[in-house]
Design an enzyme around this catalytic site. Sequence first.
Site, short mmCIF file in Angstrom:
data_model
loop_
_atom_site.label_atom_id
_atom_site.label_comp_id
_atom_site.label_asym_id
_atom_site.label_seq_id
_atom_site.Cartn_x
_atom_site.Cartn_y
_atom_site.Cartn_z
N THR A 40 4.19 1.80 1.14
CA THR A 40 5.41 2.72 1.79
C THR A 40 5.19 2.43 3.51
OG1 THR A 40 5.35 4.32 0.35
CG2 THR A 40 6.00 5.07 2.30
N HIS A 43 6.76 -0.47 4.45
CA HIS A 43 8.43 -0.34 4.73
C HIS A 43 8.35 0.35 6.20
CE1 HIS A 43 9.88 -1.54 0.66
NE2 HIS A 43 8.69 -0.76 -0.01
#
Length: 341
Positions: A40, A43
């Site tokens: 995450t 990202h």
Amino acid sequence: MKALVKTEAGPGLKLQDVKEPEVGHNDVLIKIHKTAICGTDIHIWKWDEWAAKTIPVGMHVGHEYVGEIVAMGQEVRGFNIGDRVSGEGHITCGYCRNCRAGRRHLCRNTFGVGVNRPGAFAELLSIPAFNAFKIPDNIRDDLASIFDPFGNATHTALAFNLVGEDVLITGAGPIGIMAAAIARHVGARFVVVTDVNDYRLELAKKMGAHRAVNVTREKLKDVMTELGMVEGFDVGLEMSGVPTAFTTMLEHMNHGGKVALLGIPPANTAIDWNQVIFKGLEIKGIYGREMFETWYKMVAMLQSGLNLDPILTHHFPVKDYVEGFETMLSGKSGKVILNWA
Ligand code: NAD
Ligand code: ZN
């Protein structure tokens, strides 16, 4: 205090000074020892479409960590100053039906630490005491800092009984690799892991996979023949988020097989539903970690000999965070740890 901040709407993060967090009546303040970089965070680093619409610019991120309690609100019970803790990154409402039934991982009002509110890539983190989890003395900081993704692996791997079963794991990212180690630890017969990345497949073998399969070169059918598996996999753990990996999994499941889905595929990914219906497959979506059953299981598995050491491939002082993120981006790493203390 220092923190890794998304200073502008674009790639990267910057180590800079931010205001110390406030500690509410029910909160604990944690001095961070170590953090780990999650997919995450990658990202967020890259600033993809999801990150751009989710992460507030100006906020510091991060949600995989271990530290010690240095202050707490007046209502907090069950913790002491100096306790070593990690924490559940999903902050739940406490009043929806699932929360009230003790199924906090299914809360429909979940907030993510380091996603929807300031995170753990900082010298200090304030979270509700409910979310803090005490780490036993015999579990060292490195391992405690990856309890969040280890928890995803545990939640998924323990969704179905694996004892004596043949298990297929698609995706040898850090979570898939840890799931392989767990499957082996709890008594699966064969654990087969697929990926397209040889570095990670090697790591999966080190962590206990019987067979690591590069799907660009090998066919799962041939691997099954080699292992003497006639019928198909009993349990599938999808941990890549890649549609073709899921399709291949469905094709190689035995009738009556069970599939747990952790990987997040693109919206509207199509599958051959005939595989599900005529094989009578059971499919379960997995989100986060069970509060706090998953956390107790993690501790118990480590204390009963589960070895996750090979996944901890890289360590950097936080000042070298750019190198840390680049290492993670290269695909040639397991977990990358940043030291704050
Ligand atoms: P990751 O991106 O590091 O791992 C995914 C792996 O899949 C990579 O190693 C990649 O090479 C591999 N892959 C690519 N194509 C493949 C193919 N055709 N067959 C098999 N493998 C292939 O991700 P991670 O951090 O280990 O997380 C795994 C997945 O779980 C991701 O999709 C992530 O978004 C998701 N996730 C979900 C939750 C949840 O709560 N549901 C929580 C954390 C992560
Ligand atoms: Zn809730």
